[in-house]
Design a protein around this motif. Structure first.
Motif, PDB file in Angstrom:
ATOM      1  N   LEU A 154      40.919-110.909   2.918  1.00  0.00           N
ATOM      2  CA  LEU A 154      39.829-111.852   3.137  1.00  0.00           C
ATOM      3  C   LEU A 154      40.376-113.061   3.884  1.00  0.00           C
ATOM      4  N   ASP A 155      39.556-113.647   4.752  1.00  0.00           N
ATOM      5  CA  ASP A 155      39.995-114.791   5.546  1.00  0.00           C
ATOM      6  C   ASP A 155      38.849-115.802   5.596  1.00  0.00           C
ATOM      7  N   SER A 156      39.101-116.993   5.110  1.00  0.00           N
ATOM      8  CA  SER A 156      38.056-118.030   5.084  1.00  0.00           C
ATOM      9  C   SER A 156      37.856-118.679   6.448  1.00  0.00           C
ATOM     10  N   ASP A 157      38.809-118.493   7.349  1.00  0.00           N
ATOM     11  CA  ASP A 157      38.686-119.135   8.668  1.00  0.00           C
ATOM     12  C   ASP A 157      37.868-118.235   9.587  1.00  0.00           C
ATOM     13  N   GLN A 158      36.550-118.229   9.394  1.00  0.00           N
ATOM     14  CA  GLN A 158      35.623-117.415  10.171  1.00  0.00           C
ATOM     15  C   GLN A 158      34.470-118.290  10.636  1.00  0.00           C
ATOM     16  N   ALA A 159      33.889-117.909  11.756  1.00  0.00           N
ATOM     17  CA  ALA A 159      32.770-118.705  12.288  1.00  0.00           C
ATOM     18  C   ALA A 159      31.526-118.562  11.426  1.00  0.00           C
ATOM     19  N   ASP A 160      31.297-117.374  10.901  1.00  0.00           N
ATOM     20  CA  ASP A 160      30.100-117.076  10.129  1.00  0.00           C
ATOM     21  C   ASP A 160      30.460-117.069   8.647  1.00  0.00           C
ATOM     22  N   GLU A 161      29.628-117.732   7.827  1.00  0.00           N
ATOM     23  CA  GLU A 161      29.896-117.800   6.392  1.00  0.00           C
ATOM     24  C   GLU A 161      29.927-116.415   5.766  1.00  0.00           C
ATOM     25  N   SER A 162      29.034-115.503   6.275  1.00  0.00           N
ATOM     26  CA  SER A 162      28.980-114.158   5.692  1.00  0.00           C
ATOM     27  C   SER A 162      30.255-113.365   5.966  1.00  0.00           C
ATOM     28  N   MET A 163      30.933-113.663   7.077  1.00  0.00           N
ATOM     29  CA  MET A 163      32.153-112.938   7.407  1.00  0.00           C
ATOM     30  C   MET A 163      33.296-113.280   6.461  1.00  0.00           C
ATOM     31  N   ARG A 164      33.203-114.428   5.802  1.00  0.00           N
ATOM     32  CA  ARG A 164      34.303-114.836   4.930  1.00  0.00           C
ATOM     33  C   ARG A 164      34.389-113.999   3.668  1.00  0.00           C
ATOM     34  N   THR A 165      33.325-113.287   3.344  1.00  0.00           N
ATOM     35  CA  THR A 165      33.332-112.429   2.151  1.00  0.00           C
ATOM     36  C   THR A 165      33.582-110.973   2.508  1.00  0.00           C
ATOM     37  N   HIS A 166      33.732-110.656   3.788  1.00  0.00           N
ATOM     38  CA  HIS A 166      33.991-109.288   4.231  1.00  0.00           C
ATOM     39  C   HIS A 166      35.497-109.041   4.320  1.00  0.00           C
ATOM     40  N   THR A 167      35.886-107.856   3.893  1.00  0.00           N
ATOM     41  CA  THR A 167      37.287-107.464   4.046  1.00  0.00           C
ATOM     42  C   THR A 167      37.558-107.133   5.510  1.00  0.00           C
ATOM     43  N   ILE A 168      38.634-107.692   6.049  1.00  0.00           N
ATOM     44  CA  ILE A 168      38.955-107.489   7.459  1.00  0.00           C
ATOM     45  C   ILE A 168      40.413-107.088   7.609  1.00  0.00           C
ATOM     46  N   ASN A 169      40.704-106.500   8.744  1.00  0.00           N
ATOM     47  CA  ASN A 169      42.075-106.298   9.210  1.00  0.00           C
ATOM     48  C   ASN A 169      42.241-107.105  10.502  1.00  0.00           C
ATOM     49  N   SER A 170      43.491-107.412  10.839  1.00  0.00           N
ATOM     50  CA  SER A 170      43.684-108.327  11.975  1.00  0.00           C
ATOM     51  C   SER A 170      44.887-107.935  12.808  1.00  0.00           C
ATOM     52  N   PHE A 171      44.848-108.428  14.056  1.00  0.00           N
ATOM     53  CA  PHE A 171      45.988-108.353  14.962  1.00  0.00           C
ATOM     54  C   PHE A 171      46.420-109.791  15.281  1.00  0.00           C
ATOM     55  N   ILE A 172      47.716-110.069  15.100  1.00  0.00           N
ATOM     56  CA  ILE A 172      48.235-111.431  15.240  1.00  0.00           C
ATOM     57  C   ILE A 172      49.216-111.481  16.402  1.00  0.00           C
ATOM     58  N   LEU A 173      49.121-112.513  17.218  1.00  0.00           N
ATOM     59  CA  LEU A 173      50.100-112.730  18.263  1.00  0.00           C
ATOM     60  C   LEU A 173      50.323-114.226  18.416  1.00  0.00           C
ATOM     61  N   PRO A 174      51.494-114.619  18.865  1.00  0.00           N
ATOM     62  CA  PRO A 174      51.799-116.052  18.984  1.00  0.00           C
ATOM     63  C   PRO A 174      50.853-116.744  19.965  1.00  0.00           C
ATOM     64  N   LEU A 175      50.508-117.981  19.645  1.00  0.00           N
ATOM     65  CA  LEU A 175      49.668-118.818  20.512  1.00  0.00           C
ATOM     66  C   LEU A 175      50.594-119.617  21.426  1.00  0.00           C
ATOM     67  N   VAL A 176      50.565-119.280  22.732  1.00  0.00           N
ATOM     68  CA  VAL A 176      51.520-119.853  23.685  1.00  0.00           C
ATOM     69  C   VAL A 176      50.770-120.637  24.752  1.00  0.00           C
ATOM     70  N   GLN A 177      51.238-121.857  25.007  1.00  0.00           N
ATOM     71  CA  GLN A 177      50.729-122.635  26.143  1.00  0.00           C
ATOM     72  C   GLN A 177      51.462-122.130  27.394  1.00  0.00           C
ATOM     73  N   LEU A 178      50.734-121.444  28.290  1.00  0.00           N
ATOM     74  CA  LEU A 178      51.358-120.685  29.364  1.00  0.00           C
ATOM     75  C   LEU A 178      52.083-121.560  30.373  1.00  0.00           C
ATOM     76  N   GLN A 179      51.657-122.796  30.542  1.00  0.00           N
ATOM     77  CA  GLN A 179      52.339-123.656  31.508  1.00  0.00           C
ATOM     78  C   GLN A 179      53.725-124.062  31.021  1.00  0.00           C
ATOM     79  N   SER A 180      53.811-124.393  29.739  1.00  0.00           N
ATOM     80  CA  SER A 180      55.104-124.818  29.194  1.00  0.00           C
ATOM     81  C   SER A 180      55.823-123.704  28.447  1.00  0.00           C
ATOM     82  N   LEU A 181      55.103-122.550  28.215  1.00  0.00           N
ATOM     83  CA  LEU A 181      55.638-121.432  27.436  1.00  0.00           C
ATOM     84  C   LEU A 181      56.059-121.868  26.038  1.00  0.00           C
TER      85      LEU A 181
END
Length: 593
Positions: A154-181
């Motif tokens: 479960l993940d509370s960081d969702q745009a929709d309140e209803s999505m916060r109660t749904h079981t989800i799976n995720s793909f994670i990748l680093p957040l990179v500022q492309l100009q400075s890397l």
């Protein structure tokens, strides 16, 4: 009494029928068991592979979304503002609002319900603005093990309140500022667990067998209840990990708690997951036991019937064999009609040779039929030769085409990707349609246009093509694929000679003949090769063509197929000079249907 003909026949029937019959039943039972077992194993493996394909398709889409989010201008603008210490509060709020709108718009328009969020090291999630995520299991696994594909959570960081109660799976990748890397957080692409759980729950192996999606250490990716299968699954994973050289998919058996289990697996190496299905062997092969019992019962009934027939046949073997002997002499002399006229006399009454005579009569009919259809067999043999020649289409073109499409996609030339894909699709449909050996001239030229369109994408301005079509020729029928090898050679050898290949393709009708020509400005042919090719058009053996490796195989393929299809009605005009070019003209009969 024992020396009577009937007694000896009964003994012969017992030895020659009953013993072989029992042996045949045993062999058929064993063979059918093996076939059913192979069918069950193949069907189950295919089901697991189909689910794996579904998983791979979804996860590829999720991964692509992650890449798009990372490189999107909205995301990078927000990162730039966020990382700038001099940014005003209004600028920060505006950039965050644009990012939220972009995420929300993508989630609404996506049919798979994929949602997105980003987390920064200093400000937390884009939706909740807190850093509670650092205590989550998925975040700890990502930081400690670089595990980018999460288990269900479960993940509370969702745009929709209803999505916060749904079981989800995720793909994670680093957040990179492309100009400075510089890495400032992470991107998290979420998809509803039910997208995969609904499909995997529908899979059943036998009566109670199930399929699970597991991580390498045995955890359930979709939060499935492993229940009593946990021990079997863990033993199966241990065996898989102990043998890394095993195929990507397959099955094997293990013994657990005094019971044999069959495990079907499919590895997903990019995610370090395994699709694992388990079922007791006895349950899976229950159908085999029932089939064996049915075969034994049917065999016993058939055996009783054979014994009854044996009694009936032995009782009637007292009638003359002369009609049968005469018929056989007529067959020996090739007089089939006279032999067939004697068959009713041999079968009359309760003839002791009636059973044999029936089969002999069938043999006579069959022999007569085979002689009458010998010519048809020769025609079929020629057709098989034609099919063999037709299969010599160069597969490298399709590989090159896919590479061209891949390159266009990398350059974001969506318009050309669509056109090239459509052209290749039409070519493949045309190539795979083997229901007919003849097509209209217009259909063959349409195929050539698609083929040249892809070549044009590859060679660009180095390829100049002129097509001269006679409307009177469009509706005529020709053998399939007789122009493509000629065009391929024309382009190839013209490019070998100089910087620009000029190819002219023409169709016309002259003096009740169809003329198809291909002209180029290539390296041309030597007089010796030209003479050899002209000589081959007058031969009838295609063995050299089928076994050749290169050396004008495309042109020889066309010449042999035309020779097989049109015979003496086919003529070749070959004009070629070294270093000046070649013009090949096929003269064919007019075929309107």
């Amino acid at each position: 009494m024992f020396y009577s003909l009937r007694s000896r026949l009964m003994l012969a029937f017992s030895i020659l029928l009953i013993i072989p019959f029992v042996a045949l039943v045993y062999l058929l039972s064993e063979q059918s068991a093996k076939l059913i077992q192979q069918s069950i194993e193949t069907s189950t493996s295919q089901t697991v592979d189909q689910f794996a394909s579904h998983v791979s398709t979804l996860l590829t889409q999720v991964e692509d979304v992650g890449t798009q989010v990372m490189s999107n201008r909205v995301t990078q603008d927000w990162l730039t503002v966020h990382m700038n210490k001099d940014s005003r509060v209004g600028e920060l709020l505006l950039a965050k609002q644009r990012l939220r709108e972009y995420f929300s718009s993508y989630a609404v328009n996506n049919s798979n319900g994929i949602s997105m969020s980003v987390f920064t090291d200093d400000a937390g999630g884009i939706w909740t603005q807190d850093r509670s995520y650092v205590d989550s299991k998925w975040y700890k696994q990502f930081k400690a093990e670089d595990r980018r594909w999460t288990e269900a959570h479960l993940d509370s960081d969702q745009a929709d309140e209803s999505m916060r109660t749904h079981t989800i799976n995720s793909f994670i990748l680093p957040l990179v500022q492309l100009q400075s890397l510089k890495t400032v957080g992470l991107v998290k692409i979420n998809y509803d667990t039910s997208l995969l759980q609904g499909a995997i729950d529908k899979i059943r192996i036998g009566s109670t067998g199930k399929v699970f999606l597991l991580t390498a250490n045995g955890s359930s990716v979709l939060n499935q209840d492993l229940g009593g299968q946990r021990g079997v699954l863990q033993s199966g994973l241990t065996q898989l990990n102990a043998q890394p050289k095993l195929d990507e998919s397959g099955f094997f058996s293990i013994r657990q708690n005094r019971e044999d289990y069959l495990l079907f697996y499919r590895k997903l190496p990019l995610q370090d997951w395994v699709i694992l299905g388990e079922v007791p062997e006895g349950e899976l092969y229950e159908q085999i036991s029932r089939t064996r019992q049915t075969m034994l019962l049917v065999s016993f009934l058939l055996l009783l019937l054979v014994i009854a027939v044996a009694f009936w046949l032995s009782a009637g073997i007292t009638k003359p064999l002369s009609a049968m002997a005469k018929a056989m002499r007529h067959v020996k002399n090739g007089e089939f009609e006279r032999a067939l006229k004697l068959m009713p006399k041999a079968r009359s009454g309760h003839s002791e040779v009636g059973y044999v005579t029936g089969f002999f009569e069938q043999m006579v009919h069959r022999l007569k039929y085979l002689i009458q259809t010998e010519f048809e067999a020769n025609l079929r043999r020629k057709n098989a030769e034609y099919k063999a020649l037709l299969l010599q289409i160069n597969p490298h073109f399709f590989n090159n085409s896919l590479e061209i499409i891949s390159g266009l996609a990398a350059l974001k030339r969506g318009d050309l990707v669509m056109d090239a894909t459509e052209a290749l699709g039409k070519m493949m449909r045309y190539s795979l349609n083997l229901h007919t050996d003849r097509v209209k001239v217009s259909e063959e030229l349409d195929y050539i246009r698609d083929y040249l369109f892809i070549l044009k994408l590859r060679h660009e301005d180095r390829l100049i093509v002129n097509m001269e079509e006679d409307p009177a020729a469009d509706g005529l029928f020709i053998s399939k694929f007789i122009l493509q090898p000629l065009v391929e050679n024309a382009v190839k050898y013209s490019l070998e000679k100089g910087a620009v290949a000029e190819v002219t393709i023409a169709s016309r009708v002259e003096e009740e003949r169809l003329l198809l020509s291909v002209k180029d400005n290539g390296i041309g042919m030597s007089p010796g090769l030209t003479a050899d090719l002209m000589a081959e058009t007058r031969q009838s053996d295609v063995t050299d063509i089928l076994s050749s490796e290169g050396n004008s195989i495309g042109l020889r393929n066309v010449l042999s197929r035309c020779r097989l299809s049109y015979g003496s009605r086919f003529q070749l005009i070959l004009n070629s000079e070294p270093d000046k070019g070649t013009e090949i003209t096929l003269q064919l009969p007019l075929i309107r249907r």
